[in-house]
Design an enzyme around this catalytic site. Structure first.
Site, mmCIF file in Angstrom:
data_model
loop_
_atom_site.group_PDB
_atom_site.id
_atom_site.type_symbol
_atom_site.label_atom_id
_atom_site.label_comp_id
_atom_site.label_asym_id
_atom_site.label_seq_id
_atom_site.Cartn_x
_atom_site.Cartn_y
_atom_site.Cartn_z
ATOM 1 N N HIS A 128 -8.004 -4.875 -1.615
ATOM 2 C CA HIS A 128 -6.788 -4.194 -1.174
ATOM 3 C C HIS A 128 -6.198 -4.927 0.026
ATOM 4 O O HIS A 128 -6.901 -5.286 0.956
ATOM 5 C CB HIS A 128 -7.140 -2.757 -0.780
ATOM 6 C CG HIS A 128 -5.954 -1.885 -0.578
ATOM 7 N ND1 HIS A 128 -5.334 -1.227 -1.619
ATOM 8 C CD2 HIS A 128 -5.274 -1.551 0.542
ATOM 9 C CE1 HIS A 128 -4.325 -0.519 -1.136
ATOM 10 N NE2 HIS A 128 -4.266 -0.702 0.170
ATOM 11 N N CYS B 98 0.838 -1.195 0.000
ATOM 12 C CA CYS B 98 0.000 0.000 0.000
ATOM 13 C C CYS B 98 0.885 1.262 0.000
ATOM 14 O O CYS B 98 1.525 1.558 -0.989
ATOM 15 C CB CYS B 98 -0.978 -0.039 1.167
ATOM 16 S SG CYS B 98 -2.132 1.346 1.189
ATOM 17 N N ASP C 228 -10.061 -4.032 -5.709
ATOM 18 C CA ASP C 228 -9.477 -2.989 -4.866
ATOM 19 C C ASP C 228 -10.204 -1.669 -5.126
ATOM 20 O O ASP C 228 -10.097 -1.098 -6.218
ATOM 21 C CB ASP C 228 -7.986 -2.852 -5.194
ATOM 22 C CG ASP C 228 -7.238 -1.973 -4.209
ATOM 23 O OD1 ASP C 228 -7.865 -1.048 -3.645
ATOM 24 O OD2 ASP C 228 -6.033 -2.193 -4.006
#
Length: 245
Positions: A212, A132, A179
């Site tokens: 995600h 991330c 995501d």
């Protein structure tokens, strides 16, 4: 869908109940978590944490996994003592919080870590992986740092690096199909731009049905449908590092 009140879905998944097999150390001005393999291989990986910081058990789990595969693996505190994001924080303040923690402003810490790996751990080849926020940081490093040999960016936020495609080192990009913060059209554009502008080996891979954070924010047993893709993402990460380090 991510929105102003919930601009990052990094809290998807579990906080692992995991203590870690490595140790916390101090390197110049930063703290770090390091785990070493049983025998020296001359290879190392810098692990770049997500918004939940260097002490997140999930990230230490991944760091230890790299050590089990023959790498000196180190996760420095890239927030340099500033507080990591907490799930209990007000998401309305997230953008202001993130502005004080820029994924492109980690070069000093990376240089300190590379020096430690070379001088104290005998590392001759070093790569970087990140999740991330850390995935965006890996993208930055693959564009700028001549001393790293390979990178794996896991769901790094693409919008931070629009028009930045001339990578110096082989880089593998991992994304989840579902995501909310990284739309598939952004991933498709990234892949297209890399083909046009990138002269080193690279790969962009989308994992079906995954959200995600799936590689490090989900336990393998969270859902039987997810398990193959969680394991595949981790295997792909290791294989890429093995190929280029």
């Amino acid at each position: 869908m991510a929105n102003e009140s919930r601009p990052c879905p990094c809290d998807i998944g579990d906080r692992f109940d995991y203590g870690g097999r490595g140790q916390e150390i101090q390197i110049e001005h930063i703290k770090a978590y390091v785990c070493k393999p049983p025998a020296s291989t001359g290879k190392a990986v810098i692990v770049i944490h997500d918004i939940f910081g260097w002490q997140l058990p999930n990230t230490r789990y991944m760091t230890d996994m790299l050590a089990a595969n023959g790498y000196v693996a180190i996760c420095p505190d890239f927030f340099v003592g500033q507080e990591a994001w907490k799930p209990s924080n007000d998401w309305a303040t997230f953008d202001e919080w993130r502005k004080t923690r820029n994924a492109s402003k980690i070069d000093k810490e990376v240089d300190v870590t590379l020096k430690y790996l070379s001088e104290q751990c005998g590392a001759k080849k070093t790569g970087a992986i990140g999740f991330c926020w850390g995935g965006a940081a890996v993208h930055h490093l693959m564009l700028k740092n001549p001393h790293l040999k390979a990178g794996v960016s896991l769901y790094g936020v693409i919008k931070f690096f629009e028009d930045s495609y001339s990578l110096l080192h082989p880089t593998f990009f991992i994304f989840g199909e579902k995501d909310d913060i990284i739309p598939l059209e952004q991933v498709t554009l990234l892949e297209q731009k890399l083909k046009e502008n990138c002269k080193v080996d690279h790969e962009v891979k989308i994992y079906p049905g995954q959200t995600h954070g799936f590689v490090h924010r989900k336990r393998e047993d969270i859902n039987p449908q997810d398990k193959p893709f969680i394991e595949e993402g981790r295997k792909d990460m290791i294989n890429w590092l093995n190929k280029y380090l």
